[in-house]
Design an enzyme around this catalytic site. Structure first.
Site, PDB file in Angstrom:
ATOM      1  N   CYS A 174      39.168  30.806 -37.804  1.00  0.00           N
ATOM      2  CA  CYS A 174      40.493  30.188 -37.828  1.00  0.00           C
ATOM      3  C   CYS A 174      41.281  30.516 -36.552  1.00  0.00           C
ATOM      4  O   CYS A 174      41.080  31.573 -35.936  1.00  0.00           O
ATOM      5  CB  CYS A 174      41.275  30.665 -39.044  1.00  0.00           C
ATOM      6  SG  CYS A 174      40.718  29.946 -40.599  1.00  0.00           S
ATOM      7  N   ASN A 182      28.507  32.671 -29.168  1.00  0.00           N
ATOM      8  CA  ASN A 182      28.140  33.251 -30.459  1.00  0.00           C
ATOM      9  C   ASN A 182      28.156  34.781 -30.370  1.00  0.00           C
ATOM     10  O   ASN A 182      27.575  35.366 -29.449  1.00  0.00           O
ATOM     11  CB  ASN A 182      26.749  32.749 -30.868  1.00  0.00           C
ATOM     12  CG  ASN A 182      26.458  32.980 -32.336  1.00  0.00           C
ATOM     13  OD1 ASN A 182      26.718  34.047 -32.874  1.00  0.00           O
ATOM     14  ND2 ASN A 182      25.907  31.975 -32.986  1.00  0.00           N
ATOM     15  N   ASP A 183      28.837  35.410 -31.322  1.00  0.00           N
ATOM     16  CA  ASP A 183      28.939  36.869 -31.315  1.00  0.00           C
ATOM     17  C   ASP A 183      27.612  37.543 -31.669  1.00  0.00           C
ATOM     18  O   ASP A 183      27.419  38.726 -31.392  1.00  0.00           O
ATOM     19  CB  ASP A 183      30.022  37.317 -32.305  1.00  0.00           C
ATOM     20  CG  ASP A 183      31.407  36.800 -31.910  1.00  0.00           C
ATOM     21  OD1 ASP A 183      31.666  36.660 -30.698  1.00  0.00           O
ATOM     22  OD2 ASP A 183      32.218  36.532 -32.820  1.00  0.00           O
ATOM     23  N   HIS A 211      32.350  23.565 -38.508  1.00  0.00           N
ATOM     24  CA  HIS A 211      31.845  24.000 -37.217  1.00  0.00           C
ATOM     25  C   HIS A 211      30.369  23.665 -37.081  1.00  0.00           C
ATOM     26  O   HIS A 211      29.697  23.313 -38.043  1.00  0.00           O
ATOM     27  CB  HIS A 211      32.039  25.511 -37.035  1.00  0.00           C
ATOM     28  CG  HIS A 211      31.135  26.348 -37.893  1.00  0.00           C
ATOM     29  ND1 HIS A 211      31.324  26.513 -39.252  1.00  0.00           N
ATOM     30  CD2 HIS A 211      30.022  27.077 -37.595  1.00  0.00           C
ATOM     31  CE1 HIS A 211      30.401  27.302 -39.756  1.00  0.00           C
ATOM     32  NE2 HIS A 211      29.570  27.655 -38.764  1.00  0.00           N
ATOM     33  N   GLN A 256      26.763  24.679 -34.271  1.00  0.00           N
ATOM     34  CA  GLN A 256      26.249  25.603 -33.263  1.00  0.00           C
ATOM     35  C   GLN A 256      25.548  24.834 -32.151  1.00  0.00           C
ATOM     36  O   GLN A 256      25.067  23.713 -32.364  1.00  0.00           O
ATOM     37  CB  GLN A 256      25.285  26.605 -33.900  1.00  0.00           C
ATOM     38  CG  GLN A 256      25.925  27.499 -34.949  1.00  0.00           C
ATOM     39  CD  GLN A 256      25.009  28.620 -35.381  1.00  0.00           C
ATOM     40  OE1 GLN A 256      24.488  29.392 -34.566  1.00  0.00           O
ATOM     41  NE2 GLN A 256      24.779  28.718 -36.679  1.00  0.00           N
ATOM     42  N   HIS A 290      19.413  13.512 -36.642  1.00  0.00           N
ATOM     43  CA  HIS A 290      18.749  13.673 -37.932  1.00  0.00           C
ATOM     44  C   HIS A 290      19.699  14.346 -38.912  1.00  0.00           C
ATOM     45  O   HIS A 290      20.370  15.327 -38.556  1.00  0.00           O
ATOM     46  CB  HIS A 290      17.504  14.557 -37.798  1.00  0.00           C
ATOM     47  CG  HIS A 290      16.425  14.001 -36.930  1.00  0.00           C
ATOM     48  ND1 HIS A 290      15.540  13.044 -37.367  1.00  0.00           N
ATOM     49  CD2 HIS A 290      16.088  14.280 -35.638  1.00  0.00           C
ATOM     50  CE1 HIS A 290      14.692  12.752 -36.392  1.00  0.00           C
ATOM     51  NE2 HIS A 290      15.004  13.480 -35.337  1.00  0.00           N
ATOM     52  N   LYS A 307      15.949  19.607 -53.776  1.00  0.00           N
ATOM     53  CA  LYS A 307      14.532  19.524 -53.432  1.00  0.00           C
ATOM     54  C   LYS A 307      14.101  20.861 -52.838  1.00  0.00           C
ATOM     55  O   LYS A 307      14.771  21.414 -51.962  1.00  0.00           O
ATOM     56  CB  LYS A 307      14.317  18.401 -52.408  1.00  0.00           C
ATOM     57  CG  LYS A 307      12.971  18.400 -51.697  1.00  0.00           C
ATOM     58  CD  LYS A 307      11.855  17.927 -52.593  1.00  0.00           C
ATOM     59  CE  LYS A 307      10.547  17.806 -51.809  1.00  0.00           C
ATOM     60  NZ  LYS A 307       9.412  17.406 -52.668  1.00  0.00           N
ATOM     61  N   VAL A 358       8.208  23.765 -51.104  1.00  0.00           N
ATOM     62  CA  VAL A 358       7.374  24.926 -51.438  1.00  0.00           C
ATOM     63  C   VAL A 358       5.993  24.433 -51.853  1.00  0.00           C
ATOM     64  O   VAL A 358       5.748  23.236 -51.977  1.00  0.00           O
ATOM     65  CB  VAL A 358       8.001  25.758 -52.581  1.00  0.00           C
ATOM     66  CG1 VAL A 358       9.332  26.354 -52.168  1.00  0.00           C
ATOM     67  CG2 VAL A 358       8.203  24.889 -53.831  1.00  0.00           C
ATOM     68  N   TYR A 418       2.825  22.822 -52.326  1.00  0.00           N
ATOM     69  CA  TYR A 418       2.047  21.798 -51.631  1.00  0.00           C
ATOM     70  C   TYR A 418       2.657  21.473 -50.267  1.00  0.00           C
ATOM     71  O   TYR A 418       1.940  21.331 -49.272  1.00  0.00           O
ATOM     72  CB  TYR A 418       1.973  20.532 -52.493  1.00  0.00           C
ATOM     73  CG  TYR A 418       1.018  19.486 -51.953  1.00  0.00           C
ATOM     74  CD1 TYR A 418      -0.337  19.522 -52.285  1.00  0.00           C
ATOM     75  CD2 TYR A 418       1.466  18.465 -51.120  1.00  0.00           C
ATOM     76  CE1 TYR A 418      -1.218  18.560 -51.788  1.00  0.00           C
ATOM     77  CE2 TYR A 418       0.602  17.507 -50.624  1.00  0.00           C
ATOM     78  CZ  TYR A 418      -0.744  17.565 -50.965  1.00  0.00           C
ATOM     79  OH  TYR A 418      -1.615  16.623 -50.467  1.00  0.00           O
TER      80      TYR A 418
END
Length: 363
Positions: free
Chosen positions: A60, A82-83, A171, A173, A307, A320, A323, A325
């Protein structure tokens, strides 16, 4: 082994494989599995009430972050290093092993965090079009700035606790690296091969074909197309594509294309939220042509695209899981991309929160 004689194939009833030309992988589609009962894990559907401003939230305006730095009282977008970065610009080279089974390479880069808005209680679909344009402008600035040094600039947003997002403040990245990540290598190889064979961009032709067929289109505009890809893996996965011309990177967008992009992003994300009337979780990211040494050319096979990978399947409480298969054999989905696109198309265009607010005011 051959198919059942005399039975006409129905994609909603009969399992089949679909090819993803970007990753060169096949996806198993098993739409008939949507009828199976569910007794597995369900997620909480009660929406978190987020305060507009929280003095304890490190994202904030005016608040202190973990490293002791104080955020400015920003009124639009805000970017900071980035910290806790996964990539740093000055990491040493790892030693080389004599055995080729144990290879390693240097990894250097820069990680940044970008806040979309000073308020914690808004998301992109609830922001104004002009506010979303400012987000797009900043994305383009970061690609230009970091791309001058690094080969790949990955913009991505993890939205919602279900996708591992630990902070509700809107936010994303930005990770820039001196190497092409695995997904970028695959996409580069497949787009290059298609361009060399057909002398046109794979994704430009794909956008044209999807616009003509329309069965997987969710929303579209004069410049952009949002579709559930023919080869989608996640239930309501979408791809956002320029539809009229060849565009390498976000930095190549015109002001009109940015405005149109802001509009279609709001429309797509509103459809997502309205599907189950919940702030829809997802991971999303932009893929554009590599940067750094690639700025000089040799990347005409690339086409800018984004995407979106949301995990929800049947409702706001059932997701979904990739895992079994999917991890050990092959990606698989339970409803067809055409069914997913139709469901998204058919939900209202007005955001459910705005509709409920309006209804309450009328009471």
């Amino acid at each position: 082994m051959s198919g059942q004689e005399g039975v006409k194939f129905d994609p909603k009833e009969h399992q089949h494989l679909r090819y993803n030309p970007l990753t060169e992988r096949w996806v198993l589609v098993s739409a008939h599995r949507m009828t199976r009962p569910w007794a597995g894990q369900t997620e909480s559907v009660s929406e978190q009430q987020v305060a507009r401003s929280d003095p304890q939230n490190p994202l904030c305006p005016g608040n202190t972050r973990a490293n002791g730095q104080v955020n400015p009282d920003y009124e639009s977008t805000f970017v900071f290093d980035n910290d806790f970065p996964a990539l740093q610009p000055d990491a040493p080279d790892p030693p080389q092993d004599d055995d080729s089974l144990f290879q390693s390479k240097a990894a250097r880069g820069k990680c940044q965090v970008m806040c979309f808005h000073p308020w914690s209680d808004v998301t992109l679909p609830l922001m104004s079009q002009d506010e979303v344009i400012k987000v797009i402008d900043k994305w383009a600035e970061l690609v230009e700035e970091l791309g001058a040094t690094y080969r790949w600039v990955q913009i991505f947003e993890n939205k919602g606790a279900m996708m591992g997002c630990s902070n509700p403040h809107p936010h994303c990245q930005v990770w820039a690296s001196n190497f092409l990540p695995n997904e970028a290598v695959l996409s580069d190889r497949s787009q290059r091969a298609y361009y060399q064979q057909h002398q046109e961009q794979l994704l430009l032709r794909y956008a044209d074909q999807e616009a003509k067929r329309h069965e997987r289109v969710v929303v579209q505009s004069s410049d952009w197309l949002a579709v559930v890809p023919y080869w989608a893996t996640w239930p309501y996965q979408t791809m956002l594509l320029p539809r009229r011309r060849h565009i390498l990177r976000l930095t190549d967008l015109t002001p009109d294309e940015k405005r149109d992009l802001a509009d279609i992003m709001k429309r797509l994300l509103t459809k997502y939220d309205n599907l189950f009337e919940v702030s829809f979780p997802y991971s999303m990211g932009w893929h554009g042509a590599p940067t750094g040494p690639h700025l000089s050319g040799g990347v005409d096979h690339w086409q800018l695209h984004a995407h979106y990978y949301p995990p929800l399947l049947r409702s706001a409480s059932i997701r979904k899981f990739m895992v079994g298969y999917e991890m050990l054999a092959q990606e698989q989905r339970d409803l067809t991309p055409e069914q997913a696109a139709e469901r998204l198309r058919n939900v209202p265009d007005e955001h459910y929160r705005n509709r409920k607010k309006s209804d309450k005011e009328k009471e």
